[in-house]
Design a protein around this motif. Structure first.
Motif, PDB file in Angstrom:
ATOM      1  N   ASP A 127       0.832  -1.175   0.000  1.00 34.90           N
ATOM      2  CA  ASP A 127       0.000   0.000   0.000  1.00 34.90           C
ATOM      3  C   ASP A 127       0.876   1.238   0.000  1.00 34.90           C
ATOM      4  OD1 ASP A 127      -1.998  -1.820   2.227  1.00 34.90           O
ATOM      5  OD2 ASP A 127      -2.202  -1.618   0.103  1.00 34.90           O
ATOM      6  N   VAL A 128       0.687   2.323  -0.164  1.00 39.71           N
ATOM      7  CA  VAL A 128       1.612   3.447  -0.063  1.00 39.71           C
ATOM      8  C   VAL A 128       1.796   3.690   1.423  1.00 39.71           C
ATOM      9  CG1 VAL A 128       2.079   5.867  -0.556  1.00 39.71           C
ATOM     10  CG2 VAL A 128       0.847   4.511  -2.224  1.00 39.71           C
ATOM     11  N   THR A 129       2.908   3.310   1.931  1.00 40.99           N
ATOM     12  CA  THR A 129       3.178   3.475   3.356  1.00 40.99           C
ATOM     13  C   THR A 129       4.317   4.460   3.526  1.00 40.99           C
ATOM     14  OG1 THR A 129       2.455   1.225   3.801  1.00 40.99           O
ATOM     15  CG2 THR A 129       3.783   2.292   5.492  1.00 40.99           C
ATOM     16  N   GLU A 130       4.070   5.506   4.309  1.00 42.71           N
ATOM     17  CA  GLU A 130       5.075   6.535   4.534  1.00 42.71           C
ATOM     18  C   GLU A 130       5.884   6.189   5.778  1.00 42.71           C
ATOM     19  OE1 GLU A 130       5.369  11.379   5.217  1.00 42.71           O
ATOM     20  OE2 GLU A 130       3.416  10.392   5.062  1.00 42.71           O
ATOM     21  N   LEU A 131       7.199   6.066   5.617  1.00 38.89           N
ATOM     22  CA  LEU A 131       8.100   5.824   6.727  1.00 38.89           C
ATOM     23  C   LEU A 131       8.664   7.161   7.202  1.00 38.89           C
ATOM     24  CD1 LEU A 131      10.084   2.824   5.189  1.00 38.89           C
ATOM     25  CD2 LEU A 131       7.870   2.779   6.307  1.00 38.89           C
ATOM     26  N   LEU A 132       9.418   7.122   8.277  1.00 42.12           N
ATOM     27  CA  LEU A 132      10.033   8.345   8.764  1.00 42.12           C
ATOM     28  C   LEU A 132      10.954   8.949   7.717  1.00 42.12           C
ATOM     29  CD1 LEU A 132      10.855   7.259  12.433  1.00 42.12           C
ATOM     30  CD2 LEU A 132       9.013   8.786  11.675  1.00 42.12           C
ATOM     31  N   ASP A 133      11.678   8.106   6.992  1.00 43.44           N
ATOM     32  CA  ASP A 133      12.618   8.607   5.988  1.00 43.44           C
ATOM     33  C   ASP A 133      12.432   7.931   4.631  1.00 43.44           C
ATOM     34  OD1 ASP A 133      13.466   6.119   6.709  1.00 43.44           O
ATOM     35  OD2 ASP A 133      15.579   6.627   6.911  1.00 43.44           O
ATOM     36  N   GLY A 134      11.283   7.339   4.399  1.00 40.37           N
ATOM     37  CA  GLY A 134      11.078   6.658   3.135  1.00 40.37           C
ATOM     38  C   GLY A 134       9.613   6.474   2.804  1.00 40.37           C
ATOM     39  N   ILE A 135       9.365   5.950   1.607  1.00 41.60           N
ATOM     40  CA  ILE A 135       8.004   5.693   1.127  1.00 41.60           C
ATOM     41  C   ILE A 135       7.988   4.333   0.452  1.00 41.60           C
ATOM     42  CG2 ILE A 135       6.224   6.396  -0.527  1.00 41.60           C
ATOM     43  CD1 ILE A 135       7.112   9.282  -0.093  1.00 41.60           C
ATOM     44  N   PHE A 136       7.020   3.504   0.822  1.00 42.04           N
ATOM     45  CA  PHE A 136       6.852   2.195   0.198  1.00 42.04           C
ATOM     46  C   PHE A 136       5.611   2.247  -0.686  1.00 42.04           C
ATOM     47  CE2 PHE A 136       5.370  -2.189  -0.082  1.00 42.04           C
ATOM     48  CZ  PHE A 136       6.550  -2.839  -0.421  1.00 42.04           C
ATOM     49  N   ILE A 137       5.799   1.976  -1.974  1.00 41.43           N
ATOM     50  CA  ILE A 137       4.696   1.957  -2.930  1.00 41.43           C
ATOM     51  C   ILE A 137       4.446   0.503  -3.317  1.00 41.43           C
ATOM     52  CG2 ILE A 137       3.858   2.744  -5.168  1.00 41.43           C
ATOM     53  CD1 ILE A 137       5.737   5.120  -4.945  1.00 41.43           C
ATOM     54  N   GLY A 138       3.319  -0.028  -2.891  1.00 42.70           N
ATOM     55  CA  GLY A 138       3.039  -1.431  -3.125  1.00 42.70           C
ATOM     56  C   GLY A 138       1.663  -1.656  -3.698  1.00 42.70           C
ATOM     57  N   GLY A 139       1.460  -2.824  -4.262  1.00 41.88           N
ATOM     58  CA  GLY A 139       0.170  -3.168  -4.826  1.00 41.88           C
ATOM     59  C   GLY A 139      -0.181  -4.609  -4.533  1.00 41.88           C
ATOM     60  N   SER A 140      -1.467  -4.901  -4.536  1.00 38.29           N
ATOM     61  CA  SER A 140      -1.974  -6.241  -4.292  1.00 38.29           C
ATOM     62  C   SER A 140      -2.938  -6.586  -5.413  1.00 38.29           C
ATOM     63  CB  SER A 140      -2.687  -6.292  -2.933  1.00 38.29           C
ATOM     64  OG  SER A 140      -3.208  -7.565  -2.671  1.00 38.29           O
ATOM     65  N   VAL A 141      -2.711  -7.734  -6.066  1.00 35.97           N
ATOM     66  CA  VAL A 141      -3.542  -8.092  -7.209  1.00 35.97           C
ATOM     67  C   VAL A 141      -3.902  -9.566  -7.136  1.00 35.97           C
ATOM     68  CG1 VAL A 141      -1.503  -8.536  -8.651  1.00 35.97           C
ATOM     69  CG2 VAL A 141      -3.695  -8.074  -9.753  1.00 35.97           C
ATOM     70  N   ASN A 142      -5.141  -9.878  -7.493  1.00 34.36           N
ATOM     71  CA  ASN A 142      -5.578 -11.264  -7.550  1.00 34.36           C
ATOM     72  C   ASN A 142      -4.741 -12.024  -8.566  1.00 34.36           C
ATOM     73  OD1 ASN A 142      -7.163 -13.669  -8.274  1.00 34.36           O
ATOM     74  ND2 ASN A 142      -8.766 -12.745  -7.036  1.00 34.36           N
ATOM     75  N   HIS A 143      -4.247 -13.200  -8.172  1.00 37.90           N
ATOM     76  CA  HIS A 143      -3.339 -13.944  -9.039  1.00 37.90           C
ATOM     77  C   HIS A 143      -4.016 -14.492 -10.284  1.00 37.90           C
ATOM     78  CE1 HIS A 143       0.704 -15.124  -9.601  1.00 37.90           C
ATOM     79  NE2 HIS A 143       1.002 -15.320  -8.337  1.00 37.90           N
ATOM     80  N   LEU A 144      -5.340 -14.544 -10.324  1.00 39.06           N
ATOM     81  CA  LEU A 144      -6.013 -14.913 -11.561  1.00 39.06           C
ATOM     82  C   LEU A 144      -5.825 -13.830 -12.617  1.00 39.06           C
ATOM     83  CD1 LEU A 144      -7.687 -16.774  -9.509  1.00 39.06           C
ATOM     84  CD2 LEU A 144      -9.512 -16.614 -11.200  1.00 39.06           C
ATOM     85  N   ILE A 145      -5.740 -12.589 -12.167  1.00 40.04           N
ATOM     86  CA  ILE A 145      -5.718 -11.459 -13.083  1.00 40.04           C
ATOM     87  C   ILE A 145      -4.352 -11.272 -13.727  1.00 40.04           C
ATOM     88  CG2 ILE A 145      -6.181  -8.992 -13.312  1.00 40.04           C
ATOM     89  CD1 ILE A 145      -8.606 -10.577 -12.467  1.00 40.04           C
ATOM     90  N   ALA A 146      -3.296 -11.394 -12.915  1.00 39.30           N
ATOM     91  CA  ALA A 146      -1.971 -11.053 -13.421  1.00 39.30           C
ATOM     92  C   ALA A 146      -0.885 -11.876 -12.751  1.00 39.30           C
ATOM     93  CB  ALA A 146      -1.698  -9.561 -13.196  1.00 39.30           C
ATOM     94  N   ASP A 147       0.122 -12.249 -13.536  1.00 40.73           N
ATOM     95  CA  ASP A 147       1.320 -12.867 -12.981  1.00 40.73           C
ATOM     96  C   ASP A 147       2.371 -11.787 -12.759  1.00 40.73           C
ATOM     97  OD1 ASP A 147       2.128 -12.243 -15.548  1.00 40.73           O
ATOM     98  OD2 ASP A 147       2.712 -14.280 -16.099  1.00 40.73           O
TER      99      ASP A 147
END
Length: 424
Positions: A127-147
């Motif tokens: 998920d977009v998670t803001e750290l004290l000194d960084g940013i994590f940009i993540g996504g979650s997708v159903n495995h039927l939809i995409a590899d």
């Protein structure tokens, strides 16, 4: 780390502008339907926040708005990601049709959260998670939809649009291809021959506790392992990925303490795109994957060396050609099956997913190159390995290893493993 609390700041749904031809149902292939019970794929990139003097001009509010805007534009190209699964139950004969419904969806959930940890905490911890000194940009997708190929294709397009100077055009260099591969003579609409959904839906149960650790294989280490595997097997065919996988297969089998006559299996998840004739483009959007396996007794695996183990994997990959793929599809149509989670993992299996060939670090969002790629907790179990390219490139690899705690402790002390990871 254990006491850090994630605080959800905001969330909204992002919808694409559906093109005129994007409102028809999208049906699944056998490659995809077998993974109906697989958990969502969760991947993302960790970025460092700008440091002074650039940090004075950085606004998280502006950054998030740019992410949201570019996500909406990217989803216009990758509209199935904003859709929902739908099920149609047929009565005569009794069966289920599962498909993607592009119209019946509020869109993609876009969440912003913060947590009081640092980039260093992430890199040194197992998920977009803001750290004290960084940013994590993540996504979650159903495995039927995409590899993995399709997921990182989407991420590359999102990055391209985010960084585009022509922000009103939202064009991308590699548009996805949604036309599904269909075996000649078969119906693209597949009816699963079940009378009740409990016959093919596998409810999740409590997962066993396991530990996760990242191990880095520099380009020098990878080259050395590849050369060793090829020399021992008197060939030049073994790839870097097969050599590293064979090493882990041997070392993990050893620390598990299985009896010498036991059978052990190494599974590699591979894409069918380049194996079909004619081949599918890398821009083909979907989940056309299968697993191939190297199988050996513990005694053979331990006594015959790295090269022999790597050759078993090479031959499994080489034998998975157009004929083998189509033969499997024909067999599936004769007896359709949906894998249960218990069939995906087994105590004697080492299972490799993702790929160090994905261009994860080519995805940038105005923060420079990511410092790390990471995955969520889904689809993991004892023996699951997740492969990543090394951040420095050059053929380096990172491997996320999931093992029971007692096995992880022994792996870190395994002599063959320790020697292999030495940089010189």
């Amino acid at each position: 780390m254990a006491s850090a609390t994630v605080r959800r700041i905001s969330e909204c749904f992002v919808k694409p502008d559906l093109p005129p031809d994007a409102k028809q149902p999208i049906y699944f292939t056998p490659f995809e339907l077998i993974y109906l019970n697989a958990n969502y794929s969760q991947k993302g990139l960790l970025f460092a926040k700008p440091s002074p003097p650039e940090s004075h001009h950085f606004s998280i509010t502006t950054f998030l708005e740019d992410l949201r805007r570019s996500l909406s534009a990217t989803l216009t190209h990758f509209y199935p990601l904003a859709a929902r699964l739908a099920t149609r139950k047929e009565e005569n004969p009794p069966s289920y049709v599962i498909y993607i419904d592009p119209e019946n969806s509020p869109g993609v959930k876009f969440a912003h959260a913060t947590v009081d940890i640092t980039v260093s905490d992430i890199l040194t911890s197992t998920d977009v998670t803001e750290l004290l000194d960084g940013i994590f940009i993540g996504g979650s997708v159903n495995h039927l939809i995409a590899d993995g190929t399709s997921f990182w294709h989407f991420m590359a397009a999102w990055s391209e649009i985010f960084r585009s100077k022509q922000q009103d055009e939202y064009s991308i260099s590699r548009p996805p291809i949604f036309k599904k591969w269909v075996l000649e003579g078969s119906d693209p609409v597949i009816n699963l021959p079940f009378t009740h959904h409990n016959q093919f839906i596998d409810r999740p149960d409590q997962q066993a506790m396991f530990q996760e650790r990242f191990f880095h294989f520099s380009s020098a280490i990878v080259s050395r392992l590849k050369a060793k595997a090829n020399a021992e097997s008197n060939t030049h065919k073994i790839s870097s990925l097969q050599a590293v996988s064979a090493l882990l297969w041997r070392c993990i089998t050893r620390v598990r303490g299985l009896t010498r006559e036991s059978e052990t299996v190494c599974k590699l998840v591979i894409s069918n795109r380049c194996r079909l004739n004619p081949p599918l483009s890398d821009d083909y959007f979907g989940n056309p994957i299968q697993s191939v396996s190297g199988t050996a007794t513990v005694e053979d695996l331990m006594t015959r060396g790295l090269g022999w183990a790597a050759l078993q994997l090479h031959e499994a990959v080489a034998n998975h050609d157009d004929t083998a793929v189509k033969k499997w599809v024909e067999s599936w149509f004769r007896s359709p099956v949906v894998y249960k989670r218990s069939q995906l993992f087994h105590p004697n299996v080492v299972h490799f997913g993702s790929s160090p060939r994905f261009d994860m670090y080519g995805c940038e969002f105005g923060l420079g190159k990511a410092v790390a790629a990471r995955s969520g907790y889904m689809n993991k179990a004892d023996g699951k390995m997740t492969m990543y390219p090394g951040q420095e490139g050059g053929g380096s690899m990172d491997v996320e290893v999931c093992l029971l705690p007692e096995y992880m402790m022994d792996l870190e002390c395994d002599e063959e493993f320790i020697i292999a990871l030495k940089s010189n």
